[in-house]
Motif scaffolding. Structure first.
Motif, PDB file in Angstrom:
ATOM      1  N   LEU A   1       1.316  -1.456   0.251  1.00  0.00           N
ATOM      2  CA  LEU A   1       0.230  -0.068  -0.566  1.00  0.00           C
ATOM      3  C   LEU A   1       0.684   1.157  -0.294  1.00  0.00           C
ATOM      4  O   LEU A   1       0.623   2.415  -0.377  1.00  0.00           O
ATOM      5  CB  LEU A   1      -0.332   0.100   1.445  1.00  0.00           C
ATOM      6  CG  LEU A   1      -1.960  -1.343   0.806  1.00  0.00           C
ATOM      7  CD1 LEU A   1      -2.817  -0.917   2.496  1.00  0.00           C
ATOM      8  CD2 LEU A   1      -3.038  -0.583  -0.332  1.00  0.00           C
ATOM      9  N   VAL A   2       2.456   1.076   0.538  1.00  0.00           N
ATOM     10  CA  VAL A   2       2.458   2.456   0.426  1.00  0.00           C
ATOM     11  C   VAL A   2       3.368   2.590  -1.341  1.00  0.00           C
ATOM     12  O   VAL A   2       3.367   3.364  -1.702  1.00  0.00           O
ATOM     13  CB  VAL A   2       4.376   1.721   0.956  1.00  0.00           C
ATOM     14  CG1 VAL A   2       5.091   2.908   1.335  1.00  0.00           C
ATOM     15  CG2 VAL A   2       4.473   1.561   2.820  1.00  0.00           C
ATOM     16  N   ALA A   3       3.187   1.591  -1.948  1.00  0.00           N
ATOM     17  CA  ALA A   3       3.456   2.214  -3.457  1.00  0.00           C
ATOM     18  C   ALA A   3       2.700   2.683  -3.720  1.00  0.00           C
ATOM     19  O   ALA A   3       3.058   3.038  -5.306  1.00  0.00           O
ATOM     20  CB  ALA A   3       4.541  -0.068  -4.061  1.00  0.00           C
ATOM     21  N   LEU A   4       1.170   2.788  -3.310  1.00  0.00           N
ATOM     22  CA  LEU A   4       0.651   3.759  -4.021  1.00  0.00           C
ATOM     23  C   LEU A   4       0.737   4.853  -3.836  1.00  0.00           C
ATOM     24  O   LEU A   4       0.096   5.675  -4.464  1.00  0.00           O
ATOM     25  CB  LEU A   4      -1.124   2.897  -3.427  1.00  0.00           C
ATOM     26  CG  LEU A   4      -1.829   1.986  -4.011  1.00  0.00           C
ATOM     27  CD1 LEU A   4      -2.917   2.024  -2.728  1.00  0.00           C
ATOM     28  CD2 LEU A   4      -1.641   1.586  -5.156  1.00  0.00           C
ATOM     29  N   PHE A   5       1.189   5.289  -2.676  1.00  0.00           N
ATOM     30  CA  PHE A   5       1.141   6.775  -2.636  1.00  0.00           C
ATOM     31  C   PHE A   5       2.947   7.502  -2.582  1.00  0.00           C
ATOM     32  O   PHE A   5       3.045   8.535  -2.697  1.00  0.00           O
ATOM     33  CB  PHE A   5       0.527   7.235  -1.700  1.00  0.00           C
ATOM     34  CG  PHE A   5      -0.860   6.933  -1.457  1.00  0.00           C
ATOM     35  CD1 PHE A   5      -1.751   7.603  -1.776  1.00  0.00           C
ATOM     36  CD2 PHE A   5      -0.984   5.240  -0.130  1.00  0.00           C
ATOM     37  CE1 PHE A   5      -3.112   7.229  -1.342  1.00  0.00           C
ATOM     38  CE2 PHE A   5      -2.227   5.350  -0.638  1.00  0.00           C
ATOM     39  CZ  PHE A   5      -2.739   5.896  -1.353  1.00  0.00           C
ATOM     40  N   SER A   6       3.745   6.030  -2.304  1.00  0.00           N
ATOM     41  CA  SER A   6       4.724   6.439  -2.750  1.00  0.00           C
ATOM     42  C   SER A   6       6.601   6.268  -3.120  1.00  0.00           C
ATOM     43  O   SER A   6       6.052   4.806  -2.631  1.00  0.00           O
ATOM     44  CB  SER A   6       5.634   7.367  -1.223  1.00  0.00           C
ATOM     45  OG  SER A   6       7.072   7.671  -0.592  1.00  0.00           O
ATOM     46  N   GLU A   7       6.791   6.160  -4.084  1.00  0.00           N
ATOM     47  CA  GLU A   7       8.003   5.038  -4.899  1.00  0.00           C
ATOM     48  C   GLU A   7       9.184   5.832  -3.740  1.00  0.00           C
ATOM     49  O   GLU A   7       9.694   4.658  -3.466  1.00  0.00           O
ATOM     50  CB  GLU A   7       7.978   6.356  -6.587  1.00  0.00           C
ATOM     51  CG  GLU A   7       9.320   5.367  -7.375  1.00  0.00           C
ATOM     52  CD  GLU A   7       9.861   6.013  -7.986  1.00  0.00           C
ATOM     53  OE1 GLU A   7      10.601   4.875  -9.121  1.00  0.00           O
ATOM     54  OE2 GLU A   7       9.057   6.793  -8.292  1.00  0.00           O
ATOM     55  N   GLU A   8       9.236   6.216  -3.907  1.00  0.00           N
ATOM     56  CA  GLU A   8      10.518   6.237  -2.761  1.00  0.00           C
ATOM     57  C   GLU A   8      10.532   5.953  -1.101  1.00  0.00           C
ATOM     58  O   GLU A   8      11.221   4.977  -0.676  1.00  0.00           O
ATOM     59  CB  GLU A   8      11.496   7.961  -2.399  1.00  0.00           C
ATOM     60  CG  GLU A   8      12.533   8.648  -1.787  1.00  0.00           C
ATOM     61  CD  GLU A   8      12.324   9.963  -0.643  1.00  0.00           C
ATOM     62  OE1 GLU A   8      13.284  10.011  -0.488  1.00  0.00           O
ATOM     63  OE2 GLU A   8      11.468  11.131  -1.545  1.00  0.00           O
ATOM     64  N   GLY A   9       9.107   6.214  -0.461  1.00  0.00           N
ATOM     65  CA  GLY A   9       9.091   4.741   0.756  1.00  0.00           C
ATOM     66  C   GLY A   9       9.236   4.170   0.571  1.00  0.00           C
ATOM     67  O   GLY A   9       9.255   3.403   1.404  1.00  0.00           O
ATOM     68  N   TYR A  10       8.120   3.625  -0.649  1.00  0.00           N
ATOM     69  CA  TYR A  10       8.525   1.560  -1.531  1.00  0.00           C
ATOM     70  C   TYR A  10       9.565   0.539  -1.478  1.00  0.00           C
ATOM     71  O   TYR A  10      10.032   0.216  -0.730  1.00  0.00           O
ATOM     72  CB  TYR A  10       7.515   1.905  -2.428  1.00  0.00           C
ATOM     73  CG  TYR A  10       7.373  -0.056  -2.457  1.00  0.00           C
ATOM     74  CD1 TYR A  10       6.319  -0.383  -1.963  1.00  0.00           C
ATOM     75  CD2 TYR A  10       7.704  -0.588  -3.425  1.00  0.00           C
ATOM     76  CE1 TYR A  10       6.387  -1.842  -2.196  1.00  0.00           C
ATOM     77  CE2 TYR A  10       7.901  -1.518  -4.039  1.00  0.00           C
ATOM     78  CZ  TYR A  10       6.755  -2.741  -2.941  1.00  0.00           C
ATOM     79  OH  TYR A  10       7.003  -3.777  -3.192  1.00  0.00           O
ATOM     80  N   ASN A  11      10.660   1.756  -2.411  1.00  0.00           N
ATOM     81  CA  ASN A  11      11.325   1.360  -2.575  1.00  0.00           C
ATOM     82  C   ASN A  11      13.251   1.294  -1.135  1.00  0.00           C
ATOM     83  O   ASN A  11      14.133   0.419  -1.278  1.00  0.00           O
ATOM     84  CB  ASN A  11      12.378   2.664  -3.376  1.00  0.00           C
ATOM     85  CG  ASN A  11      11.588   1.717  -4.981  1.00  0.00           C
ATOM     86  OD1 ASN A  11      11.365   1.309  -5.146  1.00  0.00           O
ATOM     87  ND2 ASN A  11      11.827   2.555  -6.157  1.00  0.00           N
ATOM     88  N   MET A  12      12.589   2.632   0.078  1.00  0.00           N
ATOM     89  CA  MET A  12      13.577   2.849   1.149  1.00  0.00           C
ATOM     90  C   MET A  12      13.446   1.263   1.596  1.00  0.00           C
ATOM     91  O   MET A  12      14.144   0.561   2.129  1.00  0.00           O
ATOM     92  CB  MET A  12      12.943   3.780   1.885  1.00  0.00           C
ATOM     93  CG  MET A  12      13.677   4.727   1.225  1.00  0.00           C
ATOM     94  SD  MET A  12      12.991   6.694   1.998  1.00  0.00           S
ATOM     95  CE  MET A  12      13.538   6.134   3.724  1.00  0.00           C
ATOM     96  N   ILE A  13      11.944   1.085   1.675  1.00  0.00           N
ATOM     97  CA  ILE A  13      11.194  -0.544   2.329  1.00  0.00           C
ATOM     98  C   ILE A  13      12.048  -1.805   1.860  1.00  0.00           C
ATOM     99  O   ILE A  13      12.414  -2.555   2.456  1.00  0.00           O
ATOM    100  CB  ILE A  13      10.027  -0.610   2.379  1.00  0.00           C
ATOM    101  CG1 ILE A  13       8.820   0.431   2.612  1.00  0.00           C
ATOM    102  CG2 ILE A  13       9.988  -1.572   2.846  1.00  0.00           C
ATOM    103  CD1 ILE A  13       8.147   0.182   2.819  1.00  0.00           C
ATOM    104  N   CYS A  14      11.655  -1.659   0.698  1.00  0.00           N
ATOM    105  CA  CYS A  14      12.799  -2.632  -0.359  1.00  0.00           C
ATOM    106  C   CYS A  14      13.592  -2.994  -0.248  1.00  0.00           C
ATOM    107  O   CYS A  14      15.060  -3.820  -0.389  1.00  0.00           O
ATOM    108  CB  CYS A  14      12.404  -2.267  -2.225  1.00  0.00           C
ATOM    109  SG  CYS A  14      10.602  -2.582  -2.573  1.00  0.00           S
ATOM    110  N   GLU A  15      14.832  -1.577  -0.062  1.00  0.00           N
ATOM    111  CA  GLU A  15      16.207  -1.734   0.089  1.00  0.00           C
ATOM    112  C   GLU A  15      16.654  -1.777   1.472  1.00  0.00           C
ATOM    113  O   GLU A  15      17.499  -2.471   1.808  1.00  0.00           O
ATOM    114  CB  GLU A  15      16.971   0.119   0.122  1.00  0.00           C
ATOM    115  CG  GLU A  15      18.463   0.646   0.498  1.00  0.00           C
ATOM    116  CD  GLU A  15      18.868   1.487   0.013  1.00  0.00           C
ATOM    117  OE1 GLU A  15      19.940   2.006   0.416  1.00  0.00           O
ATOM    118  OE2 GLU A  15      18.315   2.577  -0.348  1.00  0.00           O
ATOM    119  N   PHE A  16      16.131  -2.403   2.611  1.00  0.00           N
ATOM    120  CA  PHE A  16      16.309  -2.020   3.752  1.00  0.00           C
ATOM    121  C   PHE A  16      15.872  -3.455   3.773  1.00  0.00           C
ATOM    122  O   PHE A  16      16.345  -4.373   4.718  1.00  0.00           O
ATOM    123  CB  PHE A  16      15.145  -1.433   5.016  1.00  0.00           C
ATOM    124  CG  PHE A  16      15.171  -1.842   6.672  1.00  0.00           C
ATOM    125  CD1 PHE A  16      15.724  -1.421   6.982  1.00  0.00           C
ATOM    126  CD2 PHE A  16      14.226  -2.959   6.899  1.00  0.00           C
ATOM    127  CE1 PHE A  16      16.060  -2.358   8.303  1.00  0.00           C
ATOM    128  CE2 PHE A  16      13.965  -3.215   7.850  1.00  0.00           C
ATOM    129  CZ  PHE A  16      15.037  -3.108   8.958  1.00  0.00           C
TER     130      PHE A  16
END
Length: 234
Positions: free
Chosen positions: A33-48
């Motif tokens: 659901l984060v990916a719905l609103f923020s590309e940067e936020g989702y990729n931060m989670i993916c990197e983590f």
């Protein structure tokens, strides 16, 4: 040990592993659901959650839970069919007191193995589309279409394909049926029994699983039709 040698023990193992997998799906849905609103936020989670040791350990643990759950599902199904013999071909005459829910419940209960196989196929598809291109690619230095931590780009690519998006939606439907029955069944095995608690668990499970699968479906549909806010088009 009774957890592995008895029928009740195997059901307990199925219940515990199933609930653990539902909790993981809850985390995964929130992440998506984060990916719905923020590309940067989702990729931060993916990197983590990339190829870090804790993420790899968690992935191996999750894989172990899934394998145990699947193996025990086959064992219990085989045992139930052997115990019922020819009676498994008889048509149920149970009165439908709760309308459509009871119909769906009985169908899911009698087709758990088929639903499980569909879910397994969808899991393989999902691992190919995301895990292979992300964590696996990062661990082994495989060059993919995008950077392994760019999960947002893989979401956009994957769900821009209508066929793949439809397959994912079918997968979600199978998961819905499987968990809608499995949730209350697991709670029943773990002690939430009786007519009152069974009805409560059925209701809670139905609402919880419906919201969970709706969350997954919204992400697929939003990227399929290009209307996710994170795409900058809404």
């Amino acid at each position: 040990m009774w957890l592995f040698n008895s029928s009740i023990g195997r059901k307990v193992v199925m219940s515990v592993t199933g609930i653990a997998l539902i909790l993981f799906l809850t985390f995964h849905c929130c992440m998506n659901l984060v990916a719905l609103f923020s590309e940067e936020g989702y990729n931060m989670i993916c990197e983590f959650l990339g190829a870090n040791w804790y993420a790899v350990v968690a992935t191996l643990g999750l894989a172990a839970l899934a394998v145990i759950h699947i193996v025990y599902a086959f064992i219990l199904t085989a045992q139930n069919r052997k115990a019922r013999g020819e009676n498994r071909y008889e048509v149920s005459t149970t009165t439908n007191n709760n309308g459509l829910f009871d119909v769906a419940e009985r169908w899911a209960s009698s087709n758990m193995l088929v639903l499980g196989l569909i879910i397994l196929f969808g899991l393989i598809m999902h691992l190919k589309d995301f895990w292979y291109n992300m964590m696996f690619a990062e661990i082994f230095g495989i060059l993919g279409t995008h950077h392994p931590a760019d999960g947002f780009a893989y979401i956009v690519d994957t769900f821009s394909n209508p066929v793949i998006s439809i397959l994912y939606l079918v997968w979600f439907c199978a998961i819905w049926f499987h968990i809608a029955h499995g949730f209350w069944s697991a709670m029943h095995t773990l002690g939430a029994s009786g007519k009152i608690w069974q009805k409560r668990m059925q209701c809670i499970g139905l609402i919880y699983v419906s919201l969970l699968m709706l969350g997954f479906a919204v992400v697929v549909l939003a990227f399929w039709f290009g209307c996710a806010p994170s795409l900058g088009c809404c």
